[in-house]
Design a protein around this motif. Sequence first.
Motif, PDB file in Angstrom:
ATOM      1  N   LYS A 143       0.815  -1.225   0.000  1.00 38.95           N
ATOM      2  CA  LYS A 143       0.000   0.000   0.000  1.00 38.95           C
ATOM      3  C   LYS A 143       0.850   1.277   0.000  1.00 38.95           C
ATOM      4  CE  LYS A 143      -3.831  -2.230   2.445  1.00 38.95           C
ATOM      5  NZ  LYS A 143      -4.633  -2.256   3.699  1.00 38.95           N
ATOM      6  N   VAL A 144       2.163   1.127   0.121  1.00 38.48           N
ATOM      7  CA  VAL A 144       3.047   2.299   0.107  1.00 38.48           C
ATOM      8  C   VAL A 144       3.052   2.906  -1.297  1.00 38.48           C
ATOM      9  CG1 VAL A 144       5.446   3.074   0.350  1.00 38.48           C
ATOM     10  CG2 VAL A 144       4.497   1.402   1.963  1.00 38.48           C
ATOM     11  N   PRO A 145       2.924   4.225  -1.418  1.00 42.83           N
ATOM     12  CA  PRO A 145       2.966   4.862  -2.741  1.00 42.83           C
ATOM     13  C   PRO A 145       4.243   4.502  -3.503  1.00 42.83           C
ATOM     14  CG  PRO A 145       2.240   6.426  -1.077  1.00 42.83           C
ATOM     15  CD  PRO A 145       2.662   5.202  -0.339  1.00 42.83           C
ATOM     16  N   ASN A 146       4.083   4.274  -4.794  1.00 41.81           N
ATOM     17  CA  ASN A 146       5.185   3.924  -5.709  1.00 41.81           C
ATOM     18  C   ASN A 146       5.483   2.427  -5.729  1.00 41.81           C
ATOM     19  OD1 ASN A 146       7.107   4.526  -7.693  1.00 41.81           O
ATOM     20  ND2 ASN A 146       8.739   4.786  -6.193  1.00 41.81           N
ATOM     21  N   VAL A 147       4.947   1.647  -4.784  1.00 41.81           N
ATOM     22  CA  VAL A 147       5.163   0.201  -4.763  1.00 41.81           C
ATOM     23  C   VAL A 147       4.146  -0.473  -5.679  1.00 41.81           C
ATOM     24  CG1 VAL A 147       5.090  -1.896  -3.358  1.00 41.81           C
ATOM     25  CG2 VAL A 147       6.146   0.183  -2.446  1.00 41.81           C
ATOM     26  N   THR A 148       4.640  -1.334  -6.583  1.00 45.29           N
ATOM     27  CA  THR A 148       3.745  -2.044  -7.502  1.00 45.29           C
ATOM     28  C   THR A 148       3.546  -3.505  -7.116  1.00 45.29           C
ATOM     29  OG1 THR A 148       5.620  -2.499  -8.971  1.00 45.29           O
ATOM     30  CG2 THR A 148       4.306  -0.549  -9.449  1.00 45.29           C
ATOM     31  N   ASN A 149       4.625  -4.167  -6.661  1.00 49.65           N
ATOM     32  CA  ASN A 149       4.530  -5.576  -6.286  1.00 49.65           C
ATOM     33  C   ASN A 149       5.438  -5.874  -5.107  1.00 49.65           C
ATOM     34  OD1 ASN A 149       2.795  -6.796  -8.454  1.00 49.65           O
ATOM     35  ND2 ASN A 149       4.424  -5.989  -9.771  1.00 49.65           N
ATOM     36  N   VAL A 150       5.006  -6.823  -4.293  1.00 47.72           N
ATOM     37  CA  VAL A 150       5.828  -7.310  -3.183  1.00 47.72           C
ATOM     38  C   VAL A 150       5.851  -8.832  -3.252  1.00 47.72           C
ATOM     39  CG1 VAL A 150       6.180  -7.390  -0.694  1.00 47.72           C
ATOM     40  CG2 VAL A 150       5.189  -5.340  -1.744  1.00 47.72           C
ATOM     41  N   CYS A 151       7.044  -9.408  -3.240  1.00 47.02           N
ATOM     42  CA  CYS A 151       7.198 -10.862  -3.382  1.00 47.02           C
ATOM     43  C   CYS A 151       7.872 -11.441  -2.135  1.00 47.02           C
ATOM     44  CB  CYS A 151       8.037 -11.170  -4.626  1.00 47.02           C
ATOM     45  SG  CYS A 151       8.530 -12.899  -4.775  1.00 47.02           S
ATOM     46  N   PRO A 152       7.138 -12.257  -1.366  1.00 48.88           N
ATOM     47  CA  PRO A 152       7.788 -12.957  -0.249  1.00 48.88           C
ATOM     48  C   PRO A 152       8.586 -14.146  -0.772  1.00 48.88           C
ATOM     49  CG  PRO A 152       5.450 -13.493  -0.315  1.00 48.88           C
ATOM     50  CD  PRO A 152       5.691 -12.519  -1.431  1.00 48.88           C
ATOM     51  N   VAL A 153       9.800 -14.316  -0.270  1.00 44.06           N
ATOM     52  CA  VAL A 153      10.688 -15.401  -0.694  1.00 44.06           C
ATOM     53  C   VAL A 153      11.139 -16.170   0.540  1.00 44.06           C
ATOM     54  CG1 VAL A 153      12.899 -15.977  -1.753  1.00 44.06           C
ATOM     55  CG2 VAL A 153      11.500 -14.167  -2.732  1.00 44.06           C
ATOM     56  N   SER A 154      11.063 -17.486   0.442  1.00 45.07           N
ATOM     57  CA  SER A 154      11.557 -18.332   1.529  1.00 45.07           C
ATOM     58  C   SER A 154      12.764 -19.119   1.031  1.00 45.07           C
ATOM     59  CB  SER A 154      10.453 -19.301   1.981  1.00 45.07           C
ATOM     60  OG  SER A 154      10.913 -20.117   3.041  1.00 45.07           O
ATOM     61  N   ARG A 155      13.831 -19.124   1.812  1.00 39.76           N
ATOM     62  CA  ARG A 155      15.049 -19.836   1.411  1.00 39.76           C
ATOM     63  C   ARG A 155      15.235 -21.080   2.269  1.00 39.76           C
ATOM     64  NH1 ARG A 155      18.122 -17.323  -2.144  1.00 39.76           N
ATOM     65  NH2 ARG A 155      17.965 -15.058  -2.424  1.00 39.76           N
ATOM     66  N   LEU A 156      15.509 -22.176   1.608  1.00 40.65           N
ATOM     67  CA  LEU A 156      15.759 -23.441   2.296  1.00 40.65           C
ATOM     68  C   LEU A 156      17.042 -24.052   1.742  1.00 40.65           C
ATOM     69  CD1 LEU A 156      12.162 -24.963   2.059  1.00 40.65           C
ATOM     70  CD2 LEU A 156      13.138 -23.794   4.031  1.00 40.65           C
ATOM     71  N   GLN A 157      17.580 -25.008   2.463  1.00 39.13           N
ATOM     72  CA  GLN A 157      18.723 -25.777   1.976  1.00 39.13           C
ATOM     73  C   GLN A 157      18.408 -27.253   2.096  1.00 39.13           C
ATOM     74  OE1 GLN A 157      22.059 -24.005   4.272  1.00 39.13           O
ATOM     75  NE2 GLN A 157      22.960 -23.557   2.283  1.00 39.13           N
ATOM     76  N   TRP A 158      18.470 -27.932   0.969  1.00 34.22           N
ATOM     77  CA  TRP A 158      18.294 -29.375   0.948  1.00 34.22           C
ATOM     78  C   TRP A 158      19.640 -30.032   0.704  1.00 34.22           C
ATOM     79  CZ3 TRP A 158      13.458 -29.929  -2.778  1.00 34.22           C
ATOM     80  CH2 TRP A 158      12.336 -29.381  -2.132  1.00 34.22           C
ATOM     81  N   THR A 159      19.760 -31.270   1.130  1.00 30.97           N
ATOM     82  CA  THR A 159      20.993 -32.014   0.933  1.00 30.97           C
ATOM     83  C   THR A 159      20.898 -32.843  -0.343  1.00 30.97           C
ATOM     84  OG1 THR A 159      21.357 -32.138   3.318  1.00 30.97           O
ATOM     85  CG2 THR A 159      22.594 -33.676   1.928  1.00 30.97           C
ATOM     86  N   GLY A 160      21.812 -32.604  -1.252  1.00 26.96           N
ATOM     87  CA  GLY A 160      21.851 -33.354  -2.499  1.00 26.96           C
ATOM     88  C   GLY A 160      23.014 -34.321  -2.530  1.00 26.96           C
ATOM     89  N   LYS A 161      23.289 -34.853  -3.692  1.00 26.51           N
ATOM     90  CA  LYS A 161      24.378 -35.823  -3.840  1.00 26.51           C
ATOM     91  C   LYS A 161      25.734 -35.173  -3.626  1.00 26.51           C
ATOM     92  CE  LYS A 161      21.836 -38.611  -7.235  1.00 26.51           C
ATOM     93  NZ  LYS A 161      21.809 -39.085  -8.648  1.00 26.51           N
ATOM     94  N   LYS A 162      25.862 -33.892  -3.991  1.00 20.77           N
ATOM     95  CA  LYS A 162      27.164 -33.232  -3.945  1.00 20.77           C
ATOM     96  C   LYS A 162      27.238 -32.109  -2.919  1.00 20.77           C
ATOM     97  CE  LYS A 162      28.360 -34.322  -8.720  1.00 20.77           C
ATOM     98  NZ  LYS A 162      28.859 -33.785 -10.010  1.00 20.77           N
TER      99      LYS A 162
END
Length: 383
Positions: free
Chosen positions: A92-111
């Motif tokens: 709702k802040v003036p000049n703001v068009t989009n807000v994207c929430p991002v969640s970061r995770l770490q998974w264990t892979g082969k390497k």
Amino acid sequence: MIALKLAFRNVLRRRERSLLTLVGVLLAVGAFVAMVSLAEGMYKRVSLELDGRAVDIYVLPDSAAPLPTGPMGTIGLTTDTINLDWVNKIKKVPNVTNVCPVSRLQWTGKKGSMMVMGIRKEDIEKFLPALRLLDGSSDLQPGKVLLGKGLAESEGLTIGKGMRSGQTVFPVIGLVGAGAGFQDYTAYINLKSALKLGDGKGASELWVQLKDPHRAAEVVKKIEDFKIPNVKVMTRRDYLGAANDYIKYAWMLQCAISAIGVLIAITAAMNTMLMSTYERMREFGTLRAVGASRMTVSTMVVAESVILSFVGGVLGIAFGWIGSILLDRAMVVVMQITFPLASVTPTLILEAMALSVVVGLVGAAIPSVLVWRIDIVRGLKWS
């Protein structure tokens, strides 16, 4: 030209000594290229990653490091999150068009540890415009996963196969790529899935798009006025600058380690040139006696040193390139990451060549002064 010809001839005449100097410069330049390639590669990937995002303002926890890779080892690792209730307030802040929430995770892979980004499917195209679908579907529903092509190749995964996180299996629905940054080495899941796997309380970061990016500072001030607990608000430039601070310190550390080899190379070059100069004092005296100027004989000494260091620098770049590959693989194993770090850039090659020339010039400094100051009669009597 006469000085250069005589210098080149003397390099070939003293092959064993010249070889020792070459080896010293080779090792110094090789160590410099191999070590600094890690910081160069990181800087290159960070810059490309941020250029591939359409984000004007970052909102992230105070305890989080501004690294676009997410945590690397323990660097930037935090469990703090931002409550999703703030998304609508910021929107709702003036000049703001989009807000994207991002969640970061770490998974264990082969390497090693894989970077996983939880994001809403409608935000991928808006905030990651460089990311392109290469195969399969981009319909990122909960319980599904999109894989960067680099990560897919590293883990040996294709469309239809599943990625496991604990007891949960995420079928791969598509492969994506941006050809830059870290996006090719990231797995993308729906934000709802990421929140379910995490603490469920909030996002790791909030990305904000503006109608007028030139007024980003005004929006930052308005978001800060919300007094969101334990967060920092950064413009795109601030975020990049903070990320580069980490890289700068890594670069300084690597240069400091490389400096040991450089000092050894300078000492070896100077020692070689001093020994060669003392052995040839009568030769220098003869050249002066037949009309050669002080500048000519001194230039001959400097040219000899620079030729040796330049050739050693060229060989050192090749040696450092190989060392960079080996060091990169070691870092991947030690830090448990799935993406390459090191990169031998054109800038690094130019810096390495400049370093080799400097080694030659410094190594010839004292010998050239000795030759400049020698008296003709004393030189002819030298034994």
